[in-house]
Design a protein around this motif. Structure first.
Motif, PDB file in Angstrom:
ATOM      1  N   ASN A   1       0.831  -1.199   0.000  1.00  0.00           N
ATOM      2  CA  ASN A   1       0.000   0.000   0.000  1.00  0.00           C
ATOM      3  C   ASN A   1       0.874   1.261   0.000  1.00  0.00           C
ATOM      4  O   ASN A   1       2.018   1.235   0.465  1.00  0.00           O
ATOM      5  CB  ASN A   1      -0.887   0.048   1.245  1.00  0.00           C
ATOM      6  CG  ASN A   1      -2.053  -0.912   1.143  1.00  0.00           C
ATOM      7  OD1 ASN A   1      -2.266  -1.549   0.128  1.00  0.00           O
ATOM      8  ND2 ASN A   1      -2.818  -1.019   2.214  1.00  0.00           N
TER       9      ASN A   1
ATOM     10  N   ALA B   1      -6.287  -1.666   1.450  1.00  0.00           N
ATOM     11  CA  ALA B   1      -5.780  -1.857   0.094  1.00  0.00           C
ATOM     12  C   ALA B   1      -6.971  -1.974  -0.854  1.00  0.00           C
ATOM     13  O   ALA B   1      -7.986  -2.581  -0.520  1.00  0.00           O
ATOM     14  CB  ALA B   1      -4.938  -3.126   0.027  1.00  0.00           C
TER      15      ALA B   1
ATOM     16  N   THR C   1      -4.303  -2.644  -4.837  1.00  0.00           N
ATOM     17  CA  THR C   1      -3.147  -3.353  -4.281  1.00  0.00           C
ATOM     18  C   THR C   1      -3.544  -4.723  -3.742  1.00  0.00           C
ATOM     19  O   THR C   1      -2.791  -5.697  -3.865  1.00  0.00           O
ATOM     20  CB  THR C   1      -2.499  -2.517  -3.171  1.00  0.00           C
ATOM     21  OG1 THR C   1      -2.336  -1.185  -3.632  1.00  0.00           O
ATOM     22  CG2 THR C   1      -1.141  -3.081  -2.783  1.00  0.00           C
TER      23      THR C   1
END
Length: 260
Positions: free
Chosen positions: A67, A148, A151
């Motif tokens: 992240n 996230a 990601t």
């Protein structure tokens, strides 16, 4: 958005629960699985990285979080330090999104009594190489209150399990949405204690972690998260419903899209 600028916001039942309508200026449109589109033909690089090439130790468990650094708040970092303290020889692999990130986070780790060398930083890389290097990690640790998003789906697409703690707002429920759509709901925790305990358990139980990896690998072909044609049908059905309602002179209204 907090204003009359958009008629609708597209989400799903995990992101936006029943009763959440009062907290949005838009009308809620819930797709049946996950709000997030994913490309099931996305290429993962063929380059195989060794741990030494990535700056990782030759042995030991590798937790990671790619992240952006602004998502790493002191509370989350504290949870990660507890996890590293419990799992001997483990490291935390993070994205070096800015030159100051490594210095500041290692200083914070040292202030909590942890060897700062156990934080390893990955420079930015091409998309295919970045996806490929996920293979060197064992478990992705998510952030809260801002999860996230892409990601997390990157990690799941690469076969890397993601452990999250779910929050109350949209941004803190995205990883839970993705995990439910990837058929891995058991990796969604609801408290600090549960999050830390499950991370430690997975690091100490290679058979349990391997089983999750196998399920995730098979989910690439079967789970809703990576079924792009099905997602497209659901999104198009949402657009058709919005259009027909507008054409009939009706105001925007909350609605759920049926699974097909």
């Amino acid at each position: 958005m907090g204003g009359p600028f958009h008629d609708y916001i597209i989400g799903d039942p995990t992101l936006m629960r029943s009763g959440d309508e009062a907290f949005y200026s838009e009308k809620l449109v819930r797709l049946p699985h996950s709000y997030q589109p994913n490309d099931r033909k996305r290429a993962i690089g063929t380059r195989v990285f060794t741990r030494s090439q990535l700056g990782l130790p030759a042995s030991g468990f590798v937790f990671c979080c790619f992240n952006n650094s602004f998502k790493i708040v002191p509370h989350t970092l504290g949870l990660w330090m507890r996890i590293l303290d419990e799992v001997e020889g483990s490291v935390l692999w993070l994205l070096e999104s800015h030159s100051d990130v490594a210095h500041n986070l290692r200083r914070a780790a040292a202030a909590r009594g942890l060897d700062p060398a156990r934080l390893v930083f990955a420079p930015r890389a091409s998309d295919t190489d970045h996806l490929s290097r996920h293979r060197a990690a064992d478990l992705f640790l998510d952030t809260l209150p801002y999860n996230a998003h892409t990601t997390a789906s990157d990690a799941l697409w690469c076969g890397l399990p993601v452990l999250t703690q779910t929050g109350n707002a949209f941004a803190g429920r995205v990883a839970a949405s993705l995990l439910h759509a990837a058929d891995l709901p058991e990796l969604v925790t609801t408290s600090d204690a549960e999050y830390v305990a499950l991370a430690v358990r997975l690091a100490r139980d290679p058979l349990m972690l391997a089983a999750l990896r196998r399920r995730l690998q098979s989910a690439r072909d079967t789970a809703p998260l990576f079924n792009t044609p099905r997602y497209t049908r659901h999104l198009e059905a949402a657009y058709v419903h919005m259009f027909e309602r507008n054409r009939s002179g009706l105001p925007p209204a909350h609605f759920d899209v049926a699974a097909t």
